[in-house]
Design a protein around this motif. Structure first.
Motif, PDB file in Angstrom:
ATOM      1  N   THR A   1      45.903  56.115  33.426  1.00  0.00           N
ATOM      2  CA  THR A   1      45.983  55.074  34.454  1.00  0.00           C
ATOM      3  C   THR A   1      44.753  54.181  34.402  1.00  0.00           C
ATOM      4  OG1 THR A   1      47.354  56.438  35.896  1.00  0.00           O
ATOM      5  CG2 THR A   1      46.122  54.654  36.948  1.00  0.00           C
TER       6      THR A   1
ATOM      7  N   THR B   1      44.911  50.135  33.699  1.00  0.00           N
ATOM      8  CA  THR B   1      44.490  49.180  34.733  1.00  0.00           C
ATOM      9  C   THR B   1      43.237  48.395  34.363  1.00  0.00           C
ATOM     10  OG1 THR B   1      43.213  50.866  35.926  1.00  0.00           O
ATOM     11  CG2 THR B   1      45.525  50.571  36.586  1.00  0.00           C
TER      12      THR B   1
ATOM     13  N   PRO C   1      55.370  44.221  46.031  1.00  0.00           N
ATOM     14  CA  PRO C   1      54.766  45.488  45.600  1.00  0.00           C
ATOM     15  C   PRO C   1      53.435  45.250  44.896  1.00  0.00           C
ATOM     16  CG  PRO C   1      57.055  45.332  44.864  1.00  0.00           C
ATOM     17  CD  PRO C   1      56.670  43.991  45.403  1.00  0.00           C
TER      18      PRO C   1
ATOM     19  N   SER D   1      49.979  47.561  43.104  1.00  0.00           N
ATOM     20  CA  SER D   1      49.287  48.801  42.762  1.00  0.00           C
ATOM     21  C   SER D   1      47.839  48.458  42.504  1.00  0.00           C
ATOM     22  CB  SER D   1      49.885  49.440  41.501  1.00  0.00           C
ATOM     23  OG  SER D   1      51.197  49.867  41.731  1.00  0.00           O
TER      24      SER D   1
ATOM     25  N   THR E   1      49.789  52.657  45.395  1.00  0.00           N
ATOM     26  CA  THR E   1      50.918  51.738  45.293  1.00  0.00           C
ATOM     27  C   THR E   1      51.456  51.500  46.693  1.00  0.00           C
ATOM     28  OG1 THR E   1      51.465  52.529  43.080  1.00  0.00           O
ATOM     29  CG2 THR E   1      53.206  51.365  44.276  1.00  0.00           C
TER      30      THR E   1
ATOM     31  N   THR F   1      54.512  49.318  48.865  1.00  0.00           N
ATOM     32  CA  THR F   1      55.750  48.554  48.772  1.00  0.00           C
ATOM     33  C   THR F   1      55.665  47.333  49.684  1.00  0.00           C
ATOM     34  OG1 THR F   1      56.852  49.832  50.496  1.00  0.00           O
ATOM     35  CG2 THR F   1      57.098  50.616  48.239  1.00  0.00           C
TER      36      THR F   1
ATOM     37  N   TYR G   1      43.748  45.417  40.477  1.00  0.00           N
ATOM     38  CA  TYR G   1      45.081  45.400  41.082  1.00  0.00           C
ATOM     39  C   TYR G   1      46.066  44.556  40.293  1.00  0.00           C
ATOM     40  CZ  TYR G   1      44.395  40.655  42.811  1.00  0.00           C
ATOM     41  OH  TYR G   1      44.212  39.303  42.892  1.00  0.00           O
TER      42      TYR G   1
ATOM     43  N   GLY H   1      55.373  48.460  36.790  1.00  0.00           N
ATOM     44  CA  GLY H   1      54.290  49.255  37.319  1.00  0.00           C
ATOM     45  C   GLY H   1      54.073  50.482  36.462  1.00  0.00           C
TER      46      GLY H   1
END
Length: 105
Positions: free
Chosen positions: A23, A27, A48, A50, A77, A79, A96, A104
């Protein structure tokens, strides 16, 4: 309020987990956002999103009553169509990405 010791947290609209090395790698190229506080500020998540918390600490008080502690190495994350009030405890840096419901990590 005390910190949530289990970094895994989930509701039907908000998910927080510890970021894996994969991750963090994924990112690394996302948009950087920083806040130093101390004034709380409101945000409306209309799509949305993340984010990976690269450093710092904050609380987010969501309009559905959820209170979320976030800190370094969290992956969150959210919504769409929820509001939140950010309270920055330590200067925070997030990486982000807004995304559609089919993308995602």
């Amino acid at each position: 309020m005390t910190a949530q010791s289990d970094r895994n947290f989930s509701t039907d609209r908000i998910r927080r987990e510890g970021a894996s090395q994969e991750t963090k790698r994924q990112t690394a190229s996302w948009t950087t956002w920083e806040a130093v506080g101390p004034e709380p500020f409101e945000i409306h998540y209309d799509r949305p999103v993340s984010f990976f918390v690269a450093g710092g600490r904050a609380w987010i008080d969501f309009s559905d009553g959820t209170k979320l502690d976030i800190q370094s190495d969290d992956f969150v994350t959210i919504t769409p169509d929820i509001r939140g009030v950010w309270n920055v405890i330590e200067p925070i840096t997030n990486l982000y990405m807004y995304h559609d419901t089919k993308s995602g990590i």
